[in-house]
Design an enzyme around this catalytic site. Structure first.
Site, mmCIF file in Angstrom:
data_model
loop_
_atom_site.group_PDB
_atom_site.id
_atom_site.type_symbol
_atom_site.label_atom_id
_atom_site.label_comp_id
_atom_site.label_asym_id
_atom_site.label_seq_id
_atom_site.Cartn_x
_atom_site.Cartn_y
_atom_site.Cartn_z
ATOM 1 N N TYR A 73 0.831 -1.211 0.000
ATOM 2 C CA TYR A 73 0.000 0.000 0.000
ATOM 3 C C TYR A 73 0.866 1.262 0.000
ATOM 4 O O TYR A 73 0.492 2.274 -0.598
ATOM 5 C CB TYR A 73 -1.003 -0.010 1.155
ATOM 6 C CG TYR A 73 -2.259 -0.777 0.789
ATOM 7 C CD1 TYR A 73 -3.285 -0.170 0.077
ATOM 8 C CD2 TYR A 73 -2.388 -2.125 1.105
ATOM 9 C CE1 TYR A 73 -4.412 -0.877 -0.307
ATOM 10 C CE2 TYR A 73 -3.513 -2.843 0.732
ATOM 11 C CZ TYR A 73 -4.526 -2.214 0.025
ATOM 12 O OH TYR A 73 -5.630 -2.912 -0.360
ATOM 13 N N ARG A 122 1.709 1.798 -3.536
ATOM 14 C CA ARG A 122 0.567 2.331 -4.284
ATOM 15 C C ARG A 122 0.295 3.797 -3.915
ATOM 16 O O ARG A 122 -0.065 4.605 -4.764
ATOM 17 C CB ARG A 122 -0.685 1.482 -4.013
ATOM 18 C CG ARG A 122 -0.602 0.119 -4.673
ATOM 19 C CD ARG A 122 -1.891 -0.650 -4.522
ATOM 20 N NE ARG A 122 -3.029 0.063 -5.061
ATOM 21 C CZ ARG A 122 -4.287 -0.188 -4.727
ATOM 22 N NH1 ARG A 122 -4.566 -1.121 -3.846
ATOM 23 N NH2 ARG A 122 -5.275 0.500 -5.253
ATOM 24 N N GLN A 176 -15.435 3.858 -6.511
ATOM 25 C CA GLN A 176 -14.829 2.696 -5.850
ATOM 26 C C GLN A 176 -13.344 2.928 -5.661
ATOM 27 O O GLN A 176 -12.655 2.112 -5.068
ATOM 28 C CB GLN A 176 -15.009 1.450 -6.718
ATOM 29 C CG GLN A 176 -16.435 1.107 -7.014
ATOM 30 C CD GLN A 176 -16.529 0.072 -8.115
ATOM 31 O OE1 GLN A 176 -16.464 -1.132 -7.870
ATOM 32 N NE2 GLN A 176 -16.665 0.527 -9.339
ATOM 33 N N ASP A 224 -7.916 6.142 -4.628
ATOM 34 C CA ASP A 224 -7.017 7.275 -4.872
ATOM 35 C C ASP A 224 -7.783 8.572 -4.597
ATOM 36 O O ASP A 224 -8.993 8.548 -4.351
ATOM 37 C CB ASP A 224 -6.451 7.234 -6.311
ATOM 38 C CG ASP A 224 -7.513 7.423 -7.382
ATOM 39 O OD1 ASP A 224 -8.361 8.323 -7.249
ATOM 40 O OD2 ASP A 224 -7.508 6.670 -8.385
ATOM 41 N N HIS A 258 -15.069 2.685 -1.041
ATOM 42 C CA HIS A 258 -14.019 1.755 -0.604
ATOM 43 C C HIS A 258 -12.910 2.443 0.191
ATOM 44 O O HIS A 258 -11.813 1.920 0.302
ATOM 45 C CB HIS A 258 -13.441 1.019 -1.814
ATOM 46 C CG HIS A 258 -14.440 0.117 -2.485
ATOM 47 N ND1 HIS A 258 -14.261 -0.422 -3.732
ATOM 48 C CD2 HIS A 258 -15.647 -0.337 -2.061
ATOM 49 C CE1 HIS A 258 -15.312 -1.170 -4.058
ATOM 50 N NE2 HIS A 258 -16.169 -1.126 -3.057
ATOM 51 N N GLY A 266 -15.389 3.073 -16.240
ATOM 52 C CA GLY A 266 -14.122 2.448 -15.869
ATOM 53 C C GLY A 266 -14.211 1.455 -14.732
ATOM 54 O O GLY A 266 -13.295 1.355 -13.933
ATOM 55 N N THR A 267 -15.317 0.741 -14.677
ATOM 56 C CA THR A 267 -15.403 -0.320 -13.665
ATOM 57 C C THR A 267 -15.703 -1.643 -14.338
ATOM 58 O O THR A 267 -16.517 -1.704 -15.272
ATOM 59 C CB THR A 267 -16.463 -0.010 -12.582
ATOM 60 O OG1 THR A 267 -16.542 -1.137 -11.696
ATOM 61 C CG2 THR A 267 -17.841 0.302 -13.153
ATOM 62 N N SER A 268 -15.041 -2.700 -13.871
ATOM 63 C CA SER A 268 -15.288 -4.036 -14.424
ATOM 64 C C SER A 268 -16.603 -4.604 -13.896
ATOM 65 O O SER A 268 -17.032 -5.668 -14.346
ATOM 66 C CB SER A 268 -14.131 -4.973 -14.095
ATOM 67 O OG SER A 268 -13.969 -5.054 -12.695
ATOM 68 N N ASN A 311 -16.587 2.397 -21.159
ATOM 69 C CA ASN A 311 -15.536 1.423 -20.867
ATOM 70 C C ASN A 311 -15.090 0.825 -22.204
ATOM 71 O O ASN A 311 -15.938 0.391 -22.981
ATOM 72 C CB ASN A 311 -16.094 0.315 -19.944
ATOM 73 C CG ASN A 311 -15.004 -0.539 -19.324
ATOM 74 O OD1 ASN A 311 -14.019 -0.860 -19.977
ATOM 75 N ND2 ASN A 311 -15.183 -0.912 -18.073
#
Ligand code: NAD
Length: 261
Positions: free
Chosen positions: A81, A84, A114, A117, A132, A203-205, A229
């Site tokens: 972390y 990151r 989500q 950053d 999150h 931009g989310t799966s 996406n």
């Protein structure tokens, strides 16, 4: 009229997807925007499902983002972390983050992310709902109380001890797989999904719930749904509009098409 973009409109055939997006957003009363790691990809921050480079190539991020991983090897998780966090600190918001700030100046927007950053916030979206948590914060592993930067800077451990509990360690202020989302953030996101008349997933799966369930909740309450996406996701077949482009291209283009839409 200029050539149509590469985007596809799932249900209106060859119609210009950007134009359709702008037209629908322009007449929206309340837009819910759900973002994932893909919106920060153009800022150089790896998504979860990207191949990891170098030092971390042998770890699957999913294996490091769990309470079990932290119990097993807190130093490893702390260092991952920290790495990151450095990436995030060195990154800059991109055109997609900035376009969402501009969208909120044109129409009422609830931004739910989500992402852990802080690029939405640094772009100017100061009221983003962070489902999150935040990688820039640290919390006590026992009490979950926030730990201040001054305390952390004065500690040597990896991870540092917590000031809040004798058995506590500092851990990232993010929600790990298997943990509950902050109730207040989830309540506000669900309320926005029930109220909005347009929802954008960017931009989310769409594999991580409950976040991935927000567009369907909004649709059950009558909202129109668009996905931005470059790759298909499980939500793609349910979208009213699919813009198969990078968010940093699609969102500014939709704002530019606003007056003509
Ligand atoms: P994900 O990695 O599962 O999916 C990213 C998605 O973004 C993919 O569908 C990909 O096709 C798409 N994408 C890639 N480049 C794009 C672009 N330029 N424009 C638009 N879309 C693009 O990420 P997720 O869905 O957010 O899911 C899982 C978890 O990953 C979340 O819980 C989040 O907390 C965590 N995560 C966050 C960050 C961050 O804060 N930046 C980074 C990595 C992972």
């Amino acid at each position: 009229m200029s050539a149509p973009p590469a985007a596809v409109h799932a249900k209106l055939g060859r119609m210009d997807a950007i134009h359709a997006l702008a037209a629908r957003l322009r007449r929206a009363r309340h837009i819910l925007v759900l973002t994932g790691a893909g919106i920060s990809a153009e800022s150089g921050i790896a998504t979860f499902r990207d191949t990891q480079d170098g030092l971390w190539a042998r770890f699957r991020p999913e294996d490091l983002a769990t309470p079990e991983a932290f119990r097993r090897d807190p130093a490893l998780v702390w260092r991952w972390y920290a790495w990151r966090r450095e990436q995030v600190a060195a990154a800059q918001p991109n055109a997609a983050h900035r376009a969402l700030v501009e969208l909120a100046q044109r129409r009422p927007v609830t931004l739910v992310t989500q992402n852990v950053d802080d690029l939405h916030q640094r772009a100017g979206s100061t009221d983003a709902i962070c489902l999150h948590g935040s990688i820039m914060r640290s919390i006590c592993s026992v009490t979950r109380l926030e730990i201040g930067a001054d305390w952390l800077a004065a500690q040597t451990g990896e991870p540092p001890r917590s000031p809040h509990h004798a058995d506590g360690l500092a851990r990232p202020g993010v929600v790990w797989f298997g943990e509950n989302l902050p109730a207040d953030a989830l309540d506000r996101a669900n309320a926005a999904a029930r109220d909005c008349d347009a929802v954008l997933a960017i931009g989310t799966s769409a594999l991580v719930y409950p976040a991935a369930g927000l567009p369907a909740l909004a649709q059950r309450h009558g909202a129109w749904f668009a996905e931005i996406n470059p790759q298909p996701t499980p939500l793609t077949p349910t979208a009213d509009l699919v813009v198969a482009q990078a968010a940093g291209l699609a969102l500014p283009a939709a704002l530019a098409a606003w007056e003509d839409a």
